[in-house]
Design a protein around this motif. Structure first.
Motif, PDB file in Angstrom:
ATOM      1  N   GLU A  19       0.835  -1.202   0.000  1.00 12.67           N
ATOM      2  CA  GLU A  19       0.000   0.000   0.000  1.00 12.67           C
ATOM      3  C   GLU A  19       0.876   1.260   0.000  1.00 12.67           C
ATOM      4  O   GLU A  19       0.598   2.219  -0.722  1.00 12.67           O
ATOM      5  N   ARG A  20       1.950   1.226   0.773  1.00 13.12           N
ATOM      6  CA  ARG A  20       2.852   2.382   0.837  1.00 13.12           C
ATOM      7  C   ARG A  20       3.554   2.584  -0.507  1.00 13.12           C
ATOM      8  O   ARG A  20       3.767   3.710  -0.941  1.00 13.12           O
TER       9      ARG A  20
ATOM     10  N   ARG B 243       2.349   1.957  -3.448  1.00 14.61           N
ATOM     11  CA  ARG B 243       1.371   2.624  -4.320  1.00 14.61           C
ATOM     12  C   ARG B 243       1.228   4.099  -3.928  1.00 14.61           C
ATOM     13  O   ARG B 243       1.117   4.973  -4.787  1.00 14.61           O
ATOM     14  N   ALA B 244       1.275   4.363  -2.620  1.00  6.91           N
ATOM     15  CA  ALA B 244       1.185   5.750  -2.147  1.00  6.91           C
ATOM     16  C   ALA B 244       2.398   6.567  -2.590  1.00  6.91           C
ATOM     17  O   ALA B 244       2.275   7.754  -2.903  1.00  6.91           O
TER      18      ALA B 244
ATOM     19  N   ALA C 277       4.005   6.124  -5.384  1.00 10.42           N
ATOM     20  CA  ALA C 277       3.734   6.447  -6.790  1.00 10.42           C
ATOM     21  C   ALA C 277       2.739   7.600  -6.900  1.00 10.42           C
ATOM     22  O   ALA C 277       2.910   8.499  -7.728  1.00 10.42           O
ATOM     23  N   ASP C 278       1.721   7.602  -6.048  1.00  9.14           N
ATOM     24  CA  ASP C 278       0.735   8.687  -6.070  1.00  9.14           C
ATOM     25  C   ASP C 278       1.365  10.005  -5.620  1.00  9.14           C
ATOM     26  O   ASP C 278       1.123  11.052  -6.220  1.00  9.14           O
ATOM     27  N   THR C 279       2.178   9.950  -4.575  1.00  7.68           N
ATOM     28  CA  THR C 279       2.790  11.155  -4.008  1.00  7.68           C
ATOM     29  C   THR C 279       3.838  11.751  -4.935  1.00  7.68           C
ATOM     30  O   THR C 279       3.928  12.963  -5.091  1.00  7.68           O
TER      31      THR C 279
ATOM     32  N   GLY D  77       4.327  10.931  -8.273  1.00  9.22           N
ATOM     33  CA  GLY D  77       4.013  10.802  -9.694  1.00  9.22           C
ATOM     34  C   GLY D  77       4.151  12.085 -10.494  1.00  9.22           C
ATOM     35  O   GLY D  77       4.443  12.044 -11.687  1.00  9.22           O
ATOM     36  N   ASP D  78       3.963  13.233  -9.837  1.00  9.71           N
ATOM     37  CA  ASP D  78       4.057  14.525 -10.528  1.00  9.71           C
ATOM     38  C   ASP D  78       5.309  15.307 -10.136  1.00  9.71           C
ATOM     39  O   ASP D  78       5.395  16.502 -10.378  1.00  9.71           O
TER      40      ASP D  78
ATOM     41  N   LEU E 183       6.027   3.322  -9.035  1.00 12.48           N
ATOM     42  CA  LEU E 183       6.399   4.656  -9.513  1.00 12.48           C
ATOM     43  C   LEU E 183       7.157   4.568 -10.830  1.00 12.48           C
ATOM     44  O   LEU E 183       6.856   5.307 -11.773  1.00 12.48           O
TER      45      LEU E 183
ATOM     46  N   ARG F 294       4.738   3.791 -13.599  1.00 12.50           N
ATOM     47  CA  ARG F 294       3.889   4.945 -13.935  1.00 12.50           C
ATOM     48  C   ARG F 294       4.654   5.965 -14.770  1.00 12.50           C
ATOM     49  O   ARG F 294       4.120   6.551 -15.697  1.00 12.50           O
TER      50      ARG F 294
ATOM     51  N   TYR G  54       4.586  10.036   3.630  1.00 14.46           N
ATOM     52  CA  TYR G  54       3.631   9.543   2.652  1.00 14.46           C
ATOM     53  C   TYR G  54       3.103   8.177   3.110  1.00 14.46           C
ATOM     54  O   TYR G  54       3.729   7.503   3.911  1.00 14.46           O
TER      55      TYR G  54
END
Length: 178
Positions: free
Chosen positions: A59-60, A62-63, A65-67, A69-70, A91, A94, A174
């Motif tokens: 889960e972390r 994936r987090a 990658a979300d945190t 990603g930009d 990450l 992605r 994160y």
């Protein structure tokens, strides 16, 4: 003072100076005209004695990658360990970035890795996922960080390395809270 006591004092002074040197940041700079950003994090959660991510670790990852990603990441570095690689694979996938794998990172290899990051990726944004057992702290100091670097799962330290002046450090978190 006896000869043995004097020798003991010199030995203690030597050990203390080496220990204190480990807490002081190295003086580093990005190439002239550039500012390099290095993001440091520990691999995601594992169970004691297990080299793979647990459910919270996945889960972390994936987090992360979300945190990030930009964040305009241009390179991802990881020791060649499954828990580290599994932390950054979401990450990397992605972003379409290949992970630069390093052999098990020792104190001795940290200098060359820090130099490589600053030479090859000057002006870029690099993510390093390390291990709390030592390489993460050494890389952090080699890149100009002071005090303790990332220790806890979810710590994210962002180092801004200018071409002159001090390194800036922003500490974030994160993923799920412990």
């Amino acid at each position: 003072m006896t000869r043995g006591t004097t020798l003991l004092h010199w030995m203690v002074a030597g050990v203390l100076s080496v220990a204190l040197a480990g807490c002081v940041a190295d003086r580093v700079q990005s190439r002239p005209g550039t500012t390099t950003t290095v993001i440091l994090t520990r691999h995601a959660d594992t169970d004691p004695g297990v080299g793979q991510l647990n459910a919270t670790g996945r889960e972390r990852a994936r987090a992360l990658a979300d945190t990030m990603g930009d964040a305009r990441i241009t390179a991802i570095y990881s020791p060649d360990l499954e828990r580290n690689l599994d932390t950054v694979r979401p990450l990397a996938g992605r972003l379409g970035i290949e992970i630069t794998r390093t052999a098990g990172v020792s104190v001795f290899a940290a200098d060359s890795i820090a130099r490589e990051i600053l030479d090859k990726h000057a002006g870029g944004v690099v993510l390093w996922v390390g291990n709390v057992s030592g390489n993460l702290q050494v890389i952090y100091r080699r890149l100009g960080g002071t005090g303790m670097g990332p220790v806890e799962y979810g710590d994210l330290y962002i180092l801004t390395i200018p071409d002159s002046g001090p390194v800036g450090v922003v500490k974030k978190r994160y993923g799920p809270e412990p």
